[in-house]
Design a protein around this motif. Structure first.
Motif, short mmCIF file in Angstrom:
data_model
loop_
_atom_site.label_atom_id
_atom_site.label_comp_id
_atom_site.label_asym_id
_atom_site.label_seq_id
_atom_site.Cartn_x
_atom_site.Cartn_y
_atom_site.Cartn_z
N ASN A 121 0.80 -1.22 0.00
CA ASN A 121 0.00 0.00 0.00
C ASN A 121 0.84 1.28 0.00
N THR B 113 1.31 -0.18 5.12
CA THR B 113 0.89 -1.57 5.20
C THR B 113 -0.20 -1.74 6.26
N ARG B 114 -0.98 -2.82 6.13
CA ARG B 114 -2.04 -3.08 7.12
C ARG B 114 -1.47 -3.28 8.51
#
Length: 208
Positions: A62, A81-82
């Protein structure tokens, strides 16, 4: 990405395959531009004159904010990132178009700014702080808290006065000394901010 002639107000071209594009960085002296493609976890390198794609670089998950640092001729792609523990900056050699390093940030990055002298600043929204990156050494040299600001997104810089303007989700713009992290002022802003800009001619800082 659609490219628009801002004088004529007309589209002049398109940069293909920038899936989920978040940001763009320009390196005029290299005649290159770079996009962060959130859905593909890549950065696209393109020619500023022809808009032709010159290459694609793999980033972290991301990728969001992106900027060009002129002293080191490096592009910093900030990966949201998540998992916050995996949040990072992918550092790209803008000349060679190759990844130099993945710099772990210790927090999820939002917008970033550079002083044009080898230092990069980035908001970490889950930590409510600004990380100061030495672009030459590729190290994080300081972490400065933004309290009473919380949940920062947009970040802009007054290069002359060396002030950072960080806009936060709790409706505060935090003005910070870019040399020592000291908070100079807090200014009320509106709800739902997601970007900031500084106009050196007017001396105005803007929050979206």
């Amino acid at each position: 990405v659609v490219v628009v002639d801002v004088v004529a107000g007309k589209p002049v071209g398109e940069i293909p395959n920038t899936n989920g594009v978040h940001g763009i960085a320009l390196a005029p002296e290299l005649n290159r531009g770079f996009t962060s493609n959130g859905r593909d976890a890549t950065a696209t390198i393109f020619d500023l004159q022809t808009l032709a794609v010159l290459g694609t670089v793999k980033t972290g998950g991301n990728p969001d904010a992106i900027l060009y640092e002129p002293v080191t001729k490096q592009v910093f792609v900030f990966n949201r990132t998540r998992a916050a523990a995996e949040a990072s900056a992918t550092v790209i050699d803008a000349v060679k178009g190759q990844v130099i390093k993945t710099l772990m940030l210790g927090g999820r990055p939002e917008f970033a700014a550079t002083d044009g002298k080898g230092t990069v600043f980035v908001n970490l929204d889950d930590k409510s702080e600004i990380a100061m990156i030495n672009a030459k050494e590729l190290t994080i040299n300081a972490r400065w808290p933004l309290a009473p600001g919380a949940g920062p997104s947009g970040l802009a810089m007054d290069l002359k006065k060396r002030r950072l303007y960080s806009v936060c989700e709790n409706k505060k713009m935090i003005v910070m000394n870019a040399d020592n992290g000291k908070i100079i002022a807090e200014v009320p802003i509106g709800t739902g901010t997601d970007g900031a800009a500084f106009d050196p001619g007017l001396g105005f800082a803007f929050s979206s």
